[in-house]
Design a protein around this motif. Structure first.
Motif, mmCIF file in Angstrom:
data_model
loop_
_atom_site.group_PDB
_atom_site.id
_atom_site.type_symbol
_atom_site.label_atom_id
_atom_site.label_comp_id
_atom_site.label_asym_id
_atom_site.label_seq_id
_atom_site.Cartn_x
_atom_site.Cartn_y
_atom_site.Cartn_z
ATOM 1 N N GLY A 142 0.811 -1.212 0.000
ATOM 2 C CA GLY A 142 0.000 0.000 0.000
ATOM 3 C C GLY A 142 0.840 1.257 0.000
ATOM 4 N N GLN A 143 1.919 1.266 0.786
ATOM 5 C CA GLN A 143 2.807 2.429 0.821
ATOM 6 C C GLN A 143 3.496 2.626 -0.528
ATOM 7 N N ARG A 144 3.910 1.521 -1.138
ATOM 8 C CA ARG A 144 4.590 1.623 -2.434
ATOM 9 C C ARG A 144 3.644 2.184 -3.492
ATOM 10 N N GLN A 145 2.390 1.751 -3.464
ATOM 11 C CA GLN A 145 1.430 2.254 -4.440
ATOM 12 C C GLN A 145 1.197 3.745 -4.250
ATOM 13 N N ARG A 146 1.167 4.199 -2.986
ATOM 14 C CA ARG A 146 1.007 5.625 -2.712
ATOM 15 C C ARG A 146 2.199 6.416 -3.237
ATOM 16 N N ALA A 147 3.388 5.851 -3.114
ATOM 17 C CA ALA A 147 4.580 6.541 -3.614
ATOM 18 C C ALA A 147 4.507 6.722 -5.132
ATOM 19 N N TRP A 148 4.037 5.682 -5.830
ATOM 20 C CA TRP A 148 3.909 5.801 -7.281
ATOM 21 C C TRP A 148 2.817 6.789 -7.674
ATOM 22 N N ILE A 149 1.740 6.820 -6.910
ATOM 23 C CA ILE A 149 0.705 7.824 -7.183
ATOM 24 C C ILE A 149 1.261 9.223 -6.948
ATOM 25 N N ALA A 150 2.107 9.370 -5.919
ATOM 26 C CA ALA A 150 2.737 10.667 -5.666
ATOM 27 C C ALA A 150 3.590 11.099 -6.856
ATOM 28 N N LEU A 151 4.305 10.159 -7.461
ATOM 29 C CA LEU A 151 5.081 10.485 -8.665
ATOM 30 C C LEU A 151 4.172 11.027 -9.756
ATOM 31 N N ALA A 152 3.038 10.337 -9.961
ATOM 32 C CA ALA A 152 2.096 10.789 -10.995
ATOM 33 C C ALA A 152 1.543 12.170 -10.658
ATOM 34 N N LEU A 153 1.329 12.455 -9.373
ATOM 35 C CA LEU A 153 0.813 13.764 -8.975
ATOM 36 C C LEU A 153 1.858 14.849 -9.177
ATOM 37 N N ALA A 154 3.116 14.522 -8.881
ATOM 38 C CA ALA A 154 4.182 15.510 -9.065
ATOM 39 C C ALA A 154 4.313 15.917 -10.527
ATOM 40 N N GLN A 155 3.877 15.055 -11.414
ATOM 41 C CA GLN A 155 3.883 15.391 -12.841
ATOM 42 C C GLN A 155 2.931 16.551 -13.123
ATOM 43 N N ASP A 156 1.984 16.759 -12.182
ATOM 44 C CA ASP A 156 1.102 17.926 -12.200
ATOM 45 C C ASP A 156 0.239 17.971 -13.457
ATOM 46 N N THR A 157 -0.438 16.847 -13.714
ATOM 47 C CA THR A 157 -1.357 16.780 -14.846
ATOM 48 C C THR A 157 -2.793 16.819 -14.329
ATOM 49 N N GLU A 158 -3.700 17.250 -15.180
ATOM 50 C CA GLU A 158 -5.113 17.266 -14.809
ATOM 51 C C GLU A 158 -5.810 15.967 -15.166
ATOM 52 N N LEU A 159 -5.112 15.094 -15.886
ATOM 53 C CA LEU A 159 -5.677 13.812 -16.308
ATOM 54 C C LEU A 159 -4.773 12.701 -15.797
ATOM 55 N N LEU A 160 -5.329 11.820 -14.972
ATOM 56 C CA LEU A 160 -4.558 10.769 -14.331
ATOM 57 C C LEU A 160 -5.137 9.412 -14.710
ATOM 58 N N LEU A 161 -4.289 8.531 -15.242
ATOM 59 C CA LEU A 161 -4.717 7.194 -15.635
ATOM 60 C C LEU A 161 -3.986 6.164 -14.783
ATOM 61 N N LEU A 162 -4.745 5.202 -14.244
ATOM 62 C CA LEU A 162 -4.180 4.195 -13.351
ATOM 63 C C LEU A 162 -4.585 2.810 -13.813
ATOM 64 N N ASP A 163 -3.602 1.943 -13.984
ATOM 65 C CA ASP A 163 -3.862 0.590 -14.458
ATOM 66 C C ASP A 163 -3.857 -0.367 -13.275
ATOM 67 N N GLU A 164 -5.050 -0.789 -12.858
ATOM 68 C CA GLU A 164 -5.236 -1.717 -11.750
ATOM 69 C C GLU A 164 -4.466 -1.264 -10.501
ATOM 70 N N PRO A 165 -4.792 -0.088 -9.962
ATOM 71 C CA PRO A 165 -4.030 0.442 -8.821
ATOM 72 C C PRO A 165 -4.202 -0.342 -7.535
#
Length: 286
Positions: A159-182
């Protein structure tokens, strides 16, 4: 975390910005056709869940929507523009992806991983800026990984690792976020933590989210819009209450069921029909 019942669903239909669409889309690996002539419009400003049986093309479709897989035919558009005609850096500033089972660089810390999300915003020879660091700090704070910043990602729980990867996607600062089987390989608590986080990001920051999910109940609870695939084709699309019926579940998943209101949220809940009576039921009735 914001409970799913507190969220206000986005309006249905492909309105607003960040509208992804597929037009006659064919995706294949070699000679094997995975997605076959798909026409699909995803609403901007909403949470969309893509569901369907194993090997129906869900992850392949997501790869096609983010330009990781070139179409054999057809187009993918973002707000009406062909994504294959957009510069890669410009597209990366608008669209972030969390792939299925991402490969973690060896011995990298959480903060170093999240900093990688700023790559689309970097210029050659440009220094790391205050804006870059602010984006990283906000991503760490939003995902609750700020307290893990100095820990190695490969030593974290799932769970912590998945949050870290989501944080990476958020740091990209996009308005459109796609997640494959999060939620893959996570226990129930961490599945709900990740989905609550996604719901918060949508509710608080207005992000458009497209995610592939397996659990139909979770998809109906957290998504404003459902896309149901079968054999690489569109079986249904629309609001969960309109799309998720017993007839559709049996046709697409070959599972006889009842669809009842979730007692917590009122969203559709799939209850498979028992194939045989349980031993306890048989004993009590005897």
């Amino acid at each position: 975390m914001t409970a799913a019942t507190d969220r206000q669903p986005a309006s249905e239909g492909p309105t607003g910005a960040n509208r992804l669409a597929a037009h006659g889309l064919h995706l294949r690996y070699g000679n094997r056709v995975i997605v076959d002539g798909l026409d699909l419009e995803l609403p901007g400003g909403a949470v969309t869940a893509i569901v369907g049986p194993n090997a129906c093309g869900k992850s392949t479709l997501l790869r096609g929507l983010v330009r990781l897989l070139d179409p054999a035919a057809g187009t993918v558009t973002l707000d009406g523009s062909d994504i294959h005609r957009m510069p890669a850096r410009a597209l990366a500033k608008r669209m972030g992806l969390l792939p299925q089972q991402p490969v973690t660089p060896e011995a990298i810390t959480v903060e170093a991983l999240v900093r990688l999300g700023r790559f689309p915003h970097q210029r050659m020879l440009s220094p790391w800026s205050k804006a870059d660091q602010a984006a990283v700090e906000e991503a760490l704070a939003r995902t609750g990984t700020d307290v893990l910043r100095d820990q190695q990602v490969d030593r974290l729980s799932g769970g912590q690792r998945q949050r870290a990867w989501i944080a990476l996607a958020l740091a990209q600062d996009t308005e459109l976020l796609l997640l494959d089987e999060p939620t893959t390989f996570l226990d129930l608590r961490h599945q709900l933590d990740v989905l609550d986080l996604v719901a918060d990001l949508h509710a608080e920051a207005g992000r458009t989210v497209v995610m592939v999910l397996h659990d139909l109940g979770q998809a109906a609870r957290y998504a404003d819009h459902l896309v149901v695939l079968k054999d690489g084709r569109l079986a249904a699309a629309g609001a969960p209450t309109e799309v998720l019926t017993a007839e559709l579940v049996e046709e697409v998943f070959q599972v006889p069921c009842r669809v009842v209101p979730d007692p917590e949220t009122g969203t559709p809940l799939v209850v498979p029909r028992a194939r045989t009576r349980s031993r306890a039921a048989a004993t009590s009735s005897g």
